[in-house]
Design an enzyme around this catalytic site. Structure first.
Site, PDB file in Angstrom:
ATOM      1  N   GLU A  43       0.834  -1.201   0.000  1.00  0.00           N
ATOM      2  CA  GLU A  43       0.000   0.000   0.000  1.00  0.00           C
ATOM      3  C   GLU A  43       0.868   1.250   0.000  1.00  0.00           C
ATOM      4  OE1 GLU A  43      -3.614  -2.129   2.521  1.00  0.00           O
ATOM      5  OE2 GLU A  43      -2.495  -0.518   3.478  1.00  0.00           O
ATOM      6  N   CYS A  88       3.215   8.877   0.308  1.00  0.00           N
ATOM      7  CA  CYS A  88       3.792   8.075   1.387  1.00  0.00           C
ATOM      8  C   CYS A  88       4.012   6.677   0.823  1.00  0.00           C
ATOM      9  CB  CYS A  88       2.845   8.038   2.585  1.00  0.00           C
ATOM     10  SG  CYS A  88       3.414   6.926   3.897  1.00  0.00           S
ATOM     11  N   CYS A 115       7.129  -6.184   7.288  1.00  0.00           N
ATOM     12  CA  CYS A 115       8.110  -5.508   8.146  1.00  0.00           C
ATOM     13  C   CYS A 115       8.491  -6.439   9.296  1.00  0.00           C
ATOM     14  CB  CYS A 115       7.515  -4.215   8.698  1.00  0.00           C
ATOM     15  SG  CYS A 115       8.700  -3.237   9.665  1.00  0.00           S
ATOM     16  N   CYS A 121       6.436  -3.502  15.601  1.00  0.00           N
ATOM     17  CA  CYS A 121       5.988  -2.463  16.548  1.00  0.00           C
ATOM     18  C   CYS A 121       4.548  -2.773  16.982  1.00  0.00           C
ATOM     19  CB  CYS A 121       6.072  -1.092  15.901  1.00  0.00           C
ATOM     20  SG  CYS A 121       7.759  -0.665  15.393  1.00  0.00           S
ATOM     21  N   CYS A 155       1.384  -1.069  15.141  1.00  0.00           N
ATOM     22  CA  CYS A 155       1.463  -0.875  13.693  1.00  0.00           C
ATOM     23  C   CYS A 155       1.082  -2.146  12.938  1.00  0.00           C
ATOM     24  CB  CYS A 155       2.887  -0.445  13.330  1.00  0.00           C
ATOM     25  SG  CYS A 155       3.123  -0.190  11.555  1.00  0.00           S
ATOM     26  N   SER A 158      11.276   7.237  14.500  1.00  0.00           N
ATOM     27  CA  SER A 158      10.072   6.791  15.222  1.00  0.00           C
ATOM     28  C   SER A 158      10.479   6.478  16.657  1.00  0.00           C
ATOM     29  CB  SER A 158       9.490   5.547  14.542  1.00  0.00           C
ATOM     30  OG  SER A 158       9.085   5.864  13.238  1.00  0.00           O
ATOM     31  N   LEU A 159      10.299   7.437  17.539  1.00  0.00           N
ATOM     32  CA  LEU A 159      10.784   7.310  18.921  1.00  0.00           C
ATOM     33  C   LEU A 159       9.709   6.667  19.813  1.00  0.00           C
ATOM     34  CD1 LEU A 159      13.428   8.038  20.415  1.00  0.00           C
ATOM     35  CD2 LEU A 159      12.276  10.099  21.217  1.00  0.00           C
ATOM     36  N   HIS A 160       8.571   7.346  19.942  1.00  0.00           N
ATOM     37  CA  HIS A 160       7.356   6.811  20.573  1.00  0.00           C
ATOM     38  C   HIS A 160       7.451   6.507  22.069  1.00  0.00           C
ATOM     39  CE1 HIS A 160       6.080   6.828  16.522  1.00  0.00           C
ATOM     40  NE2 HIS A 160       6.657   5.697  16.177  1.00  0.00           N
ATOM     41  N   ASN A 192      -3.558   5.668  16.012  1.00  0.00           N
ATOM     42  CA  ASN A 192      -4.680   5.299  15.155  1.00  0.00           C
ATOM     43  C   ASN A 192      -5.125   3.879  15.479  1.00  0.00           C
ATOM     44  OD1 ASN A 192      -5.045   7.621  13.361  1.00  0.00           O
ATOM     45  ND2 ASN A 192      -2.958   7.173  12.688  1.00  0.00           N
ATOM     46  N   CYS A 243      -1.165   6.645   9.769  1.00  0.00           N
ATOM     47  CA  CYS A 243       0.076   6.135  10.355  1.00  0.00           C
ATOM     48  C   CYS A 243      -0.202   4.879  11.187  1.00  0.00           C
ATOM     49  CB  CYS A 243       0.681   7.223  11.235  1.00  0.00           C
ATOM     50  SG  CYS A 243       2.266   6.777  11.904  1.00  0.00           S
TER      51      CYS A 243
END
Length: 279
Positions: free
Chosen positions: A16, A29, A36, A40, A43, A140-142, A216, A259
């Protein structure tokens, strides 16, 4: 508005990419891997694991599909490598694709309008700093500490948050480009006043900005965004200490294009189900 593209690859996998419109700023994007391996915990992209790296052509192709879909009075202005996959784990193909998208004979997108995202792959960050291309780096710290970060980003156990911040400092020193730290706000996980204060201490002296984004929804993870009041408190706490903060708007969550919501599609029934796809 926001539109999602399903790209049908030659090996029957489906990835996508997303078209984001914000006034005259039009962003593609794009994904960099089929699946992946980072897993995470907020995600959808890592739910089926990593299948393979995308080729240079498959990365550039996504931006071309977005460009060719635009209205005659619209122009593709930005590219973010923030779709499915960890860009710095497909380093050589990603850098070649970026050079093509940047070249005048390619897509002609200015390097400063191209952003590469990473979960914090240290050797990739060091290599990128020496490439001589003025792209933006988004990390991407988060989370503000290793305990919280390792819970939501398992790969952090091997990397360590202090090593990531040290590599970010090095990147700035080599490129003079500010670093963006992406921070998804998750209720009860990383969004307290104490978390904000820990983040301030962690980023002290780093030339950076922080992009905050309420989490999200992803069906498999049952995570909730904090209240509006908590989000504003977190924002103001960082700003009070001189950190440049952007509270990102949700874009595309109604079509699972926001995201953390992009995912590798393997199932053939999708072709009957989805209205928009590119073959």
């Amino acid at each position: 508005g926001t539109e999602k593209f399903l790209i049908h690859l030659s090996d029957e996998n489906v990835i996508e990419c997303v078209l984001l419109r914000e006034g005259r700023k039009i962003t593609a994007c794009v994904s960099t891997q089929v699946g992946c391996a980072m897993a995470c915990q907020f995600c959808a992209s890592g739910l089926l694991g990593l299948e393979r790296n995308l080729t240079v052509g498959e990365i550039v192709e996504q931006a071309l599909h977005v460009k060719n879909h635009l209205q005659h009075d619209e122009r593709l202005t930005n590219i973010v490598l923030m779709g499915i996959g960890e860009p710095l784990k497909n380093y050589d193909n990603v850098v070649k694709a970026v050079r093509i998208m940047n070249a005048e004979w390619g897509l002609g997108i200015g390097a400063r309008h191209i952003t590469i995202s990473t979960v914090g792959i240290i050797d990739g960050m060091h290599r990128l700093a020496q490439e001589g291309i003025q792209v933006n780096l988004a990390i991407s710290l988060h989370a503000p500490n290793d305990i919280t970060r390792s819970k939501i980003i398992p790969s952090n156990k091997k990397i360590g948050i202090n090593n990531i911040v040290a590599a970010a400092r090095e990147y700035f020193k080599a490129t003079r480009r500010d670093i963006s730290f992406e921070y998804i706000l998750i209720d009860g996980v990383n969004a307290s006043k104490q978390d904000a204060e820990s983040l301030i201490r962690l980023l002290k002296g780093v030339q950076c900005n922080v992009n905050l984004l309420p989490v999200n929804p992803v069906e498999e993870f049952h995570l909730k965004p904090p209240s509006q009041e908590t989000i504003e408190m977190f924002c103001k706490t960082l700003e009070k200490h001189g950190i440049v903060v952007t509270l990102r708007k949700r874009k595309g969550d109604n079509i699972s294009a926001a995201c953390g919501q992009l995912r590798l599609q393997r199932h053939k029934y999708l072709w009957k189900k989805e209205e928009l796809f590119v073959k």
